[in-house]
Design an enzyme around this catalytic site. Structure first.
Site, mmCIF file in Angstrom:
data_model
loop_
_atom_site.group_PDB
_atom_site.id
_atom_site.type_symbol
_atom_site.label_atom_id
_atom_site.label_comp_id
_atom_site.label_asym_id
_atom_site.label_seq_id
_atom_site.Cartn_x
_atom_site.Cartn_y
_atom_site.Cartn_z
ATOM 1 N N ASP A 150 57.226 45.614 30.194
ATOM 2 C CA ASP A 150 57.908 46.438 31.181
ATOM 3 C C ASP A 150 59.120 47.148 30.597
ATOM 4 O O ASP A 150 59.666 46.686 29.612
ATOM 5 C CB ASP A 150 58.506 45.436 32.168
ATOM 6 C CG ASP A 150 57.877 45.477 33.507
ATOM 7 O OD1 ASP A 150 58.657 45.532 34.424
ATOM 8 O OD2 ASP A 150 56.650 45.444 33.609
ATOM 9 N N ILE A 166 59.709 37.909 41.582
ATOM 10 C CA ILE A 166 60.872 38.439 42.311
ATOM 11 C C ILE A 166 60.894 39.948 42.077
ATOM 12 O O ILE A 166 61.254 40.399 40.979
ATOM 13 C CB ILE A 166 62.204 37.808 41.830
ATOM 14 C CG1 ILE A 166 62.171 36.285 41.944
ATOM 15 C CG2 ILE A 166 63.378 38.403 42.628
ATOM 16 C CD1 ILE A 166 62.455 35.716 43.292
ATOM 17 N N GLY A 202 72.900 43.214 32.579
ATOM 18 C CA GLY A 202 73.488 41.876 32.579
ATOM 19 C C GLY A 202 72.873 40.972 31.532
ATOM 20 O O GLY A 202 71.683 41.057 31.252
ATOM 21 N N LYS A 258 57.959 51.038 34.049
ATOM 22 C CA LYS A 258 58.017 51.800 35.289
ATOM 23 C C LYS A 258 59.456 52.131 35.579
ATOM 24 O O LYS A 258 60.353 51.366 35.323
ATOM 25 C CB LYS A 258 57.468 50.968 36.446
ATOM 26 C CG LYS A 258 55.996 51.121 36.604
ATOM 27 C CD LYS A 258 55.542 50.459 37.860
ATOM 28 C CE LYS A 258 55.450 48.966 37.658
ATOM 29 N NZ LYS A 258 55.264 48.215 38.849
ATOM 30 N N GLY A 266 60.378 41.746 33.240
ATOM 31 C CA GLY A 266 61.798 41.403 33.306
ATOM 32 C C GLY A 266 62.055 40.364 34.388
ATOM 33 O O GLY A 266 61.392 40.371 35.424
ATOM 34 N N GLY A 267 62.990 39.464 34.144
ATOM 35 C CA GLY A 267 63.369 38.466 35.152
ATOM 36 C C GLY A 267 62.237 37.515 35.440
ATOM 37 O O GLY A 267 61.624 36.948 34.529
ATOM 38 N N ASP A 268 61.941 37.345 36.724
ATOM 39 C CA ASP A 268 60.834 36.495 37.153
ATOM 40 C C ASP A 268 59.712 37.383 37.691
ATOM 41 O O ASP A 268 59.983 38.348 38.408
ATOM 42 C CB ASP A 268 61.311 35.547 38.270
ATOM 43 C CG ASP A 268 60.192 34.647 38.735
ATOM 44 O OD1 ASP A 268 59.982 33.593 38.099
ATOM 45 O OD2 ASP A 268 59.489 35.001 39.705
ATOM 46 N N THR A 275 65.583 35.020 37.064
ATOM 47 C CA THR A 275 65.684 36.313 37.726
ATOM 48 C C THR A 275 67.075 36.924 37.514
ATOM 49 O O THR A 275 68.049 36.195 37.264
ATOM 50 C CB THR A 275 65.342 36.166 39.222
ATOM 51 O OG1 THR A 275 65.238 37.464 39.802
ATOM 52 C CG2 THR A 275 66.385 35.365 39.978
ATOM 53 N N ALA A 276 67.138 38.271 37.574
ATOM 54 C CA ALA A 276 68.389 38.973 37.262
ATOM 55 C C ALA A 276 69.557 38.469 38.108
ATOM 56 O O ALA A 276 70.678 38.334 37.604
ATOM 57 C CB ALA A 276 68.205 40.472 37.460
ATOM 58 N N PRO A 322 66.552 37.943 32.224
ATOM 59 C CA PRO A 322 67.325 39.168 32.439
ATOM 60 C C PRO A 322 67.646 39.973 31.178
ATOM 61 O O PRO A 322 68.156 41.084 31.287
ATOM 62 C CB PRO A 322 68.608 38.654 33.085
ATOM 63 C CG PRO A 322 68.728 37.247 32.618
ATOM 64 C CD PRO A 322 67.349 36.726 32.420
ATOM 65 N N MET A 339 67.586 46.847 42.571
ATOM 66 C CA MET A 339 67.152 48.251 42.664
ATOM 67 C C MET A 339 67.969 49.047 43.680
ATOM 68 O O MET A 339 67.470 49.989 44.276
ATOM 69 C CB MET A 339 65.660 48.326 43.076
ATOM 70 C CG MET A 339 64.739 47.648 42.093
ATOM 71 S SD MET A 339 63.027 47.593 42.690
ATOM 72 C CE MET A 339 63.108 46.253 43.860
HETATM 73 N N1 SAH Z 1 61.549 40.802 38.356
HETATM 74 C C1 SAH Z 1 62.921 41.201 38.074
HETATM 75 C C2 SAH Z 1 63.419 42.274 39.014
HETATM 76 C C3 SAH Z 1 62.656 43.571 38.957
HETATM 77 S S1 SAH Z 1 63.318 44.795 40.021
HETATM 78 C C4 SAH Z 1 63.816 39.962 38.129
HETATM 79 O O1 SAH Z 1 63.383 38.896 38.591
HETATM 80 O O2 SAH Z 1 64.965 40.061 37.694
HETATM 81 C C5 SAH Z 1 64.397 45.670 38.936
HETATM 82 C C6 SAH Z 1 65.844 45.399 39.304
HETATM 83 O O3 SAH Z 1 66.268 44.160 38.761
HETATM 84 C C7 SAH Z 1 66.822 46.403 38.718
HETATM 85 O O4 SAH Z 1 66.904 47.567 39.513
HETATM 86 C C8 SAH Z 1 68.113 45.620 38.777
HETATM 87 O O5 SAH Z 1 68.624 45.607 40.085
HETATM 88 C C9 SAH Z 1 67.636 44.218 38.471
HETATM 89 N N2 SAH Z 1 67.829 43.840 37.047
HETATM 90 C C10 SAH Z 1 66.888 43.398 36.214
HETATM 91 N N3 SAH Z 1 67.419 43.044 35.018
HETATM 92 C C11 SAH Z 1 68.751 43.289 35.122
HETATM 93 C C12 SAH Z 1 69.858 43.114 34.245
HETATM 94 N N4 SAH Z 1 69.708 42.634 32.995
HETATM 95 N N5 SAH Z 1 71.088 43.455 34.696
HETATM 96 C C13 SAH Z 1 71.255 43.921 35.944
HETATM 97 N N6 SAH Z 1 70.243 44.107 36.816
HETATM 98 C C14 SAH Z 1 69.010 43.789 36.420
#
Ligand code: SAH
Length: 246
Positions: free
Chosen positions: A41, A99, A205, A63, A94-96, A124-125, A18, A176
């Site tokens: 990304d 997801i 976050g 994106k 970002g994240g996983d 994941t976030a 995240p 999102m």
């Molecule tokens: N693959 C990512 C999600 C991609 S969709 C994952 O697994 O986290 C993008 C959405 O992820 C954003 O609109 C938001 O809702 C969330 N997001 C990703 N990183 C974040 C962060 N650091 N803090 C808050 N929301 C986050």
């Protein structure tokens, strides 16, 4: 760099977590140090980008909803092209990657092109933000189910199974969805969740720029607590949000 007629390099589809670099997996950190090129990304934090060695080539494939820097088929083509030139291509997300990360589409393109790949999961976030804000996503007394939900509109409608989402005893994590927060609240109330159900919106976050706003379904329906809501916020809805205070 490889000559064009050798076998293709490997594309590593890597979750960056995240935002906090301490939340990278050891494997992600190792691959960051070793990769020949990093395709990243918009969601990958500056703190993590700072870990990419200066000599490594970087490609921005960021994106933003309704403002695509590179359309998905173009990203897929670019990954295949880079695998023809480099030994280790790191696709950092970002994240996983699986997801809401369109990792499945990128993998399908790589498989079709015969490119070797590996997937490295990330935090994941929803999980990262829950930890950094002190919200337990499940709890023996309050939530036996947790759902990761997209709040991104498909074809104008927020087309979700609202009766299922409004069932008692679960935690909802909307990705999102910050821009749609009032509409999300309206639907959940209409399908039976109490107006007093607490929610939290988390932006950036786990980074030093993290912001958290707490509200309730009724209050956030009347007025989006994020005045310039972008889609980058994460929404957690459920009684577990109230445990933060304790
Ligand atoms: N693959 C990512 C999600 C991609 S969709 C994952 O697994 O986290 C993008 C959405 O992820 C954003 O609109 C938001 O809702 C969330 N997001 C990703 N990183 C974040 C962060 N650091 N803090 C808050 N929301 C986050």
């Amino acid at each position: 760099m490889r000559s064009a007629n050798t076998c293709p390099g490997t594309v590593f589809l890597v979750g960056a977590g995240p935002g906090d670099p301490d939340l990278l997996t050891l494997r992600a950190a190792r691959l960051l140090a070793e990769a020949d090129v990093v395709v990243y990304d918009r969601l990958v934090s500056p703190e993590i980008l700072a870990l990419i060695p200066p000599a490594t080539e970087r490609v921005y494939a960021g994106k933003q909803a309704s403002r695509h820097t590179l359309p998905q088929p173009e990203i897929n083509r670019r990954l295949i092209e880079l695998a023809g030139r480099y030994r280790k291509v790191l696709r950092l997300k970002g994240g996983d990657p699986f997801i809401f990360g369109r990792g499945g589409e990128e993998l399908a393109a790589l498989v079709a092109a015969g490119i070797p790949f590996a997937v490295v999961p990330g935090i994941t976030a929803g999980v990262g933000c829950a930890a950094s804000t002190g919200i337990p996503l499940t709890h023996r007394d309050f939530a036996s189910v947790v759902s990761f939900v997209t709040g991104h509109r498909q074809h104008e409608a927020l087309d979700l199974d609202w009766p299922a989402l409004a069932r008692h005893g679960q935690t909802l994590v909307f990705y999102m969805g910050a821009r749609e927060l009032p509409e999300i609240c309206r639907r959940l109330i209409a399908h039976g969740l109490p107006e007093t159900t607490p929610l939290a919106v988390i932006q950036q976050g786990t980074t030093p720029r993290q912001q958290v706003v707490e509200s309730t379904l009724a209050a956030a329906e009347r007025h989006n607590p994020l005045p310039d809501a972008t889609e980058t916020g994460l929404i957690i809805v459920g009684e577990v949000v109230g445990l933060r205070r304790r």
